[in-house]
Scaffold this active site. Structure first.
Site, PDB file in Angstrom:
ATOM      1  N   GLY A  11     -10.958  -3.966  -9.603  1.00 24.52           N
ATOM      2  CA  GLY A  11     -10.751  -2.778  -7.851  1.00 24.52           C
ATOM      3  C   GLY A  11     -11.845  -1.603  -8.655  1.00 24.52           C
ATOM      4  O   GLY A  11     -12.914  -1.502  -8.222  1.00 24.52           O
TER       5      GLY A  11
ATOM      6  N   CYS B  38       0.983  -1.234  -0.726  1.00 25.34           N
ATOM      7  CA  CYS B  38       0.019  -0.062  -0.328  1.00 25.34           C
ATOM      8  C   CYS B  38       1.036   1.062  -0.299  1.00 25.34           C
ATOM      9  O   CYS B  38       2.205   1.721   0.656  1.00 25.34           O
ATOM     10  CB  CYS B  38      -1.256   0.125   1.676  1.00 25.34           C
TER      11      CYS B  38
HETATM   12  C1  LIG Z   1     -10.034   3.562  -3.401  1.00 25.69           C
HETATM   13  C2  LIG Z   1      -9.027   2.296  -3.277  1.00 25.69           C
HETATM   14  C3  LIG Z   1      -9.235   1.391  -1.813  1.00 25.69           C
HETATM   15  C4  LIG Z   1      -7.692   0.626  -1.945  1.00 25.69           C
HETATM   16  N1  LIG Z   1      -7.624   0.024  -1.029  1.00 25.69           N
HETATM   17  C5  LIG Z   1      -6.867  -1.581  -0.477  1.00 25.69           C
HETATM   18  C6  LIG Z   1      -6.892  -1.419   0.408  1.00 25.69           C
HETATM   19  O1  LIG Z   1      -6.777  -1.727   1.704  1.00 25.69           O
HETATM   20  N2  LIG Z   1      -5.573  -3.007   0.436  1.00 25.69           N
HETATM   21  C7  LIG Z   1      -5.437  -3.248  -0.863  1.00 25.69           C
HETATM   22  O2  LIG Z   1      -4.689  -4.724  -0.434  1.00 25.69           O
HETATM   23  N3  LIG Z   1      -4.969  -2.579  -1.590  1.00 25.69           N
HETATM   24  C8  LIG Z   1      -6.261  -1.224  -1.709  1.00 25.69           C
HETATM   25  N4  LIG Z   1      -6.331  -1.271  -2.914  1.00 25.69           N
HETATM   26  C9  LIG Z   1      -5.649  -1.446  -3.930  1.00 25.69           C
HETATM   27  C10 LIG Z   1      -6.772  -2.875  -5.032  1.00 25.69           C
HETATM   28  O3  LIG Z   1      -7.032  -3.920  -4.200  1.00 25.69           O
HETATM   29  C11 LIG Z   1      -6.271  -3.238  -6.106  1.00 25.69           C
HETATM   30  O4  LIG Z   1      -4.744  -3.861  -5.748  1.00 25.69           O
HETATM   31  C12 LIG Z   1      -5.784  -1.789  -7.220  1.00 25.69           C
HETATM   32  O5  LIG Z   1      -6.668  -1.023  -7.576  1.00 25.69           O
HETATM   33  C13 LIG Z   1      -5.513  -1.818  -9.280  1.00 25.69           C
HETATM   34  O6  LIG Z   1      -6.354  -2.459  -9.049  1.00 25.69           O
HETATM   35  P1  LIG Z   1      -7.784  -2.241 -10.232  1.00 25.69           P
HETATM   36  O7  LIG Z   1      -7.230  -1.247 -11.588  1.00 25.69           O
HETATM   37  O8  LIG Z   1      -8.562  -2.869 -10.463  1.00 25.69           O
HETATM   38  O9  LIG Z   1      -8.440  -0.659  -9.803  1.00 25.69           O
HETATM   39  C14 LIG Z   1      -7.611   0.084  -3.179  1.00 25.69           C
HETATM   40  C15 LIG Z   1      -7.414   0.947  -3.834  1.00 25.69           C
HETATM   41  C16 LIG Z   1      -8.706   2.119  -4.703  1.00 25.69           C
HETATM   42  C17 LIG Z   1      -8.619   2.132  -5.830  1.00 25.69           C
END
Ligand SMILES: Cc1cc2nc3c(=O)[nH]c(=O)nc-3n(C[C@H](O)[C@H](O)[C@H](O)COP(=O)(O)O)c2cc1C
Ligand SMILES: Cc1cc2nc3c(=O)[nH]c(=O)nc-3n(C[C@H](O)[C@H](O)[C@H](O)COP(=O)(O)OP(=O)(O)OC[C@H]3O[C@@H](n4cnc5c(N)ncnc54)[C@H](O)[C@@H]3O)c2cc1C
Ligand code: FES
Lengths: 306, 247
Positions: free
Chosen positions: A267, A132
């Protein structure tokens, strides 16, 4: 009909290869739209040991083809998570829950797992979120250092018999080396990756948009980048790789499966359409039917290269 | 709560930089005043849905109206919508205003914040409240209240205040408040007005605006500072008792 969609990851059998990405979906909040039992798995929002408020607003910022976030993992803390959040999930009998674990030091991940172990069987596996970018100023995370990955993974894996999935940062010089470090230290599977460290500024105020300055970039823009990272990781390790980055449609998911991911996480797409994950499942099935592939496992890692 | 594919019945300019979108085929079940919707506009480089309060709604006919200010990428794309275009609407979301009726309600609006109070005004009137509306605008060109049939329909009195002639000053707003002596005040997200209301004895509720990702309570992006720590605008709000807000 009759396409087999189920996949096995680190001893878990998933109905299909589609799950949510941590922090972008909540089974209770999305109940009107998604039956969590129809997903391959549900990855819960990351939990820290102590309660945390998270970062000050603004916490998100849309940019072309993606989203920057600086949520900063607000958390009720591991103990309250077990006591308050877990009971509300018991009613979803068909869902496979994966808890996501966050920490500030390598040993803190292990301590969180120790607390979560008291939640019993509802949690079927752990995703250790080493990546993160929003916990510490400047976007540093454990997943940027091979040593940190080794230590955190080793300690985490020593606290549980459940599968440990290590979630890596995609924006590293050598993702394959990071993946190997995690696997050698006891990871049963890998998630590649998380958001990319990024930044936004406001030309009018001449200030960074986010209090933390660095934020995490997600959404369609990152898919080709993470596709490369998944491709390289799959070829370097012998454990299942779960892809996370920019899956908006079934085509995106299929691309990840093609290069060897065993499952994908959705996500940002959950924000655009709360039913996105079910659409992805449905259209993966449709694609396989149309291409007369009776088992998704025959499609996974079938990339042709000559 | 559902996702409805609605069609554009009309999308017209109402004042300098403001448009009024009327959507048909938009059955969202019951909508409480103060609740909002997330609208998906297919525009250049627009990814997330945009939050808008329900300006007016007819459950039986499935007609949803939005009053919006054209500001950035999303609302510019919205401004391009034409008759019979299809728009995806997620809602109704959040918790709306409590209706303290019977009594005298005062709606205190700033700019396009008026949009979050009109459907409320209608429902307050139906519930037996008398409604006084105070609209504060930059100037006559941005006036969304004068000649507004909806506002005139539910209001027993309408005050229109402008920055350009100084009538929108806090002292003047305060004077109107005390003269009217309402049983409850309803306002939009203007921090200036929220602060003013916190310094009066009136019961008061505000609908706040924060950047939103999901609109459903999952992404934790839409936090609002309250005396109880951060709360989510989309799930715990967007309506809050002004005394709960730290602005
Ligand atoms: C608003 C938001 C909150 C997120 N919170 C977490 C989290 O708490 N833990 C985590 O491992 N990843 C978190 N992520 C990352 C997502 O799990 C994911 O790995 C990342 O957004 C890439 O995927 P995507 O392009 O499909 O969104 C978060 C992403 C977003 C956009
Ligand atoms: C509950 C709620 C109800 C609202 N109701 C109305 C309404 O009825 N009429 C109206 O004109 N406006 C309303 N707004 C504000 C409206 O959502 C923004 O003006 C709009 O999102 C701007 O989008 P954009 O792409 O044009 O602007 P950009 O500035 O390009 O948007 C960039 C990002 O910031 C977000 N954003 C920008 N301004 C705001 C804002 N003021 N509040 C929340 N997010 C913002 C956008 O959603 C987008 O994600 C409401 C906001 C909320 C939270
Ligand atoms: S907008 Fe996602 S939690 Fe409020």
């Amino acid at each position: 009909m009759g396409v087999k969609l189920s996949v096995r990851i680190a001893g878990l059998t998933l109905k299909n290869p589609v799950m949510n990405a941590s922090g972008t979906y909540d089974p209770v909040a999305y109940e009107p739209f998604v039956d969590p039992g129809q997903l391959g798995a549900v990855v819960l929002k990351s939990v820290t040991l102590e309660p945390r408020e998270g970062n000050p607003p603004p916490r998100i910022h849309e940019v072309p083809c993606g989203l920057l976030n600086s949520i900063g993992i607000p958390s009720v803390g591991a103990k309250a998570f077990v006591e308050e959040k877990v009971p509300a999930l018991k009613k979803y009998r068909d869902a496979v829950f994966i808890a996501s674990v966050a920490g500030f030091t390598p040993s803190e991940y292990a301590t969180v797992i120790e607390v979560l172990e008291t939640a019993g069987d509802l949690i079927r596996a752990y995703e250790v979120n080493l990546s993160c970018p929003n916990l510490e100023k400047g976007g540093r995370s454990c997943a940027l250092s091979e040593d940190c990955i080794r230590e955190a993974t080793r300690l985490a894996a020593s606290k549980t018999n459940k599968p440990v999935i290590v979630k890596l940062a995609p924006d590293v010089t050598d993702i394959a080396a990071m993946g190997k470090a995690a696997v050698e230290s006891g990871a049963d599977a890998l998630t590649v990756g998380n958001t990319y460290r990024a930044m936004a500024v406001d030309l009018r105020t001449r200030r960074p948009v986010f209090a933390n300055v660095v934020a995490g970039y997600s959404g369609p823009a990152i898919k080709p980048l993470t596709l490369r990272a998944v491709y390289e990781t799959v070829r370097a390790v012998d454990v299942p790789v779960i892809a996370s980055g920019g899956v908006m449609t079934a085509e995106d998911a299929l691309e990840y499966l093609l290069v060897g991911a065993k499952a994908v996480q959705v996500g940002t797409a959950n924000f655009v359409d709360p039913r996105a994950m079910l659409e992805v499942v449905r259209n993966i099935e449709k694609f396989l039917e149309e291409n007369e592939i009776d088992d998704v496992n025959k499609f996974i890692n079938s990339l042709v290269r000559e | 709560m559902r996702v409805a594919e609605c069609f554009v019945a009309s999308n017209t300019s109402v004042a300098r930089g403001y448009k009024h979108l009327v959507l048909g085929g938009c059955s969202l079940g019951r909508v409480d005043p103060g609740q909002f919707v997330m609208v998906k506009v297919d525009g250049h480089e627009v990814l997330l849905r945009r939050p808008f309060t329900v300006y007016d709604y007819d459950e039986e006919r499935g007609v949803l109206e939005i009053l919006y200010k054209v500001t950035g990428r999303g609302t510019r794309a919205m401004a391009e919508l034409r008759e019979s275009d299809v728009v995806s609407v997620l809602g109704p979301l959040g918790r709306g205003f409590p209706l303290d009726c019977p009594g005298k309600a005062l709606l205190l609006a700033r700019g396009v914040g008026l949009a979050s109070l009109t459907y409320l005004g209608k429902k307050l009137r139906e519930a037996g409240c008398s409604v006084v509306t105070v609209g504060s605008f930059r100037g006559r060109g941005e006036d969304l209240a004068t000649g507004n049939k909806l506002v005139e329909g539910f209001s027993s009195r309408v005050y229109v205040l402008y920055d350009e002639d100084g009538t929108s000053s806090l002292e003047n707003v305060r004077r109107v408040l005390f003269e009217e002596d309402p049983s409850a005040v309803y306002t939009c997200g203007s921090k200036r007005l929220i602060r003013l209301l916190k310094q009066t004895p009136f019961k008061a509720y505000a609908s706040v605006e924060e950047r939103m990702g999901c609109g459903l309570g999952a992404c934790l992006s839409c936090v609002v500072r309250t005396v109880h720590g951060y709360k989510l605008a989309c799930r715990d709000g967007p309506v809050f008792d002004v005394r709960e807000l730290e602005v």
